[in-house]
Scaffold this motif. Sequence first.
Motif: not given
Length: 297
Positions: A1-5, A122-124, A129-131, A156-161
């Motif tokens: 999964t994404m989190r594990e990787s 959309m984060f500081g 993590s970027l999850a 890196w874990g981010a979702s793109l918009n």
Amino acid sequence: TMRESYASENDSGFKCLNPELRPIVVVGGYGQLGGLFCRLFELSGYQVRKLGSQDWERADEMLADAGMVVVSVPINLTEQIIAKLDNLPEDCILADLTSVKSGPLQAMLEVHKGPVVGLHPMFGPDIASLAKQVVAYCDGRHPESYQWLLEQMQIWGASLNRISAIEHDEGMTLIQALRHFTSFVYGVHLAEEDPKLEQLLALSSPIYRLELAMVGRLFAQDAQLYADIIMSSPQNLAMIKRFHQRFGEAIEILEGQDKAAFTQAFAQVESWFGDYAQHFLTESQGLLRQANDSTHR
Ligand code: NAD
């Protein structure tokens, strides 16, 4: 999964999607968000150079073989700093991390003929993590050449918009941040003053009742959501502070009992609204009639 990787790659680094990329130059790389992206690029195997405010004498040399340039400087300096990047290699990707998008995107498209993309994380910089973090992006030019970057951020874990710059900016500052913030403060003020709400409503004209409803409905919703919206960009705070300053100036008019100044300011605003002032008066009369009819039904 994404989190594990993510967890397993975080120590040793992330998979590198574009190993052939020439060095990445992060303008403002010693800053908070720029620094975070430098770390992430380095953890992913890219060669990273930080171009700080003291480095412009060496800038030509640092930028000559850049594969990508990422601008992450204070918002008010962003466009003038982008304007200095007028000699990048043709195939270099030019990107920025600014919390506002239209101005910087336009400046990048003007100064550089190659691939351009606007990013708004959309984060500081304090996240672990970027999850599950969101990065909004605005296509600029040659999107096929920076798909790997969007995918790298997903690794890196981010979702793109994806969003247009204009839509992004419109959504951010005046309507969302300032509007919600003034409702929030008005609610705080009411709660502190602690009037009897039923009595207020009994004394209210329909328009004040609507105003109360607009404020009150905010507090039937999610506090965290509104905190995120209001605090999503430094631009929002700057806008709110200007509002606060004008509030102070208006109070000075009251303290001075200065009716002339009040009338003059009033006329200025009236002329700024132009035909809309009369239009809004008529429109609100219609809305209030409807609201009135439905409350008495
Ligand atoms: P910051 O002040 O920590 O970093 C800015 C850096 O730019 C500093 O190191 C500063 O020395 C450097 N700088 C100033 N003038 C320069 C120049 N002429 N040349 C090169 N470098 C120069 O600010 P930050 O919070 O990291 O914000 C940077 C960008 O990231 C802004 O556009 C902001 O909108 C965006 N952003 C920030 C956040 C956040 O939460 N911090 C979130 C999303 C987007």
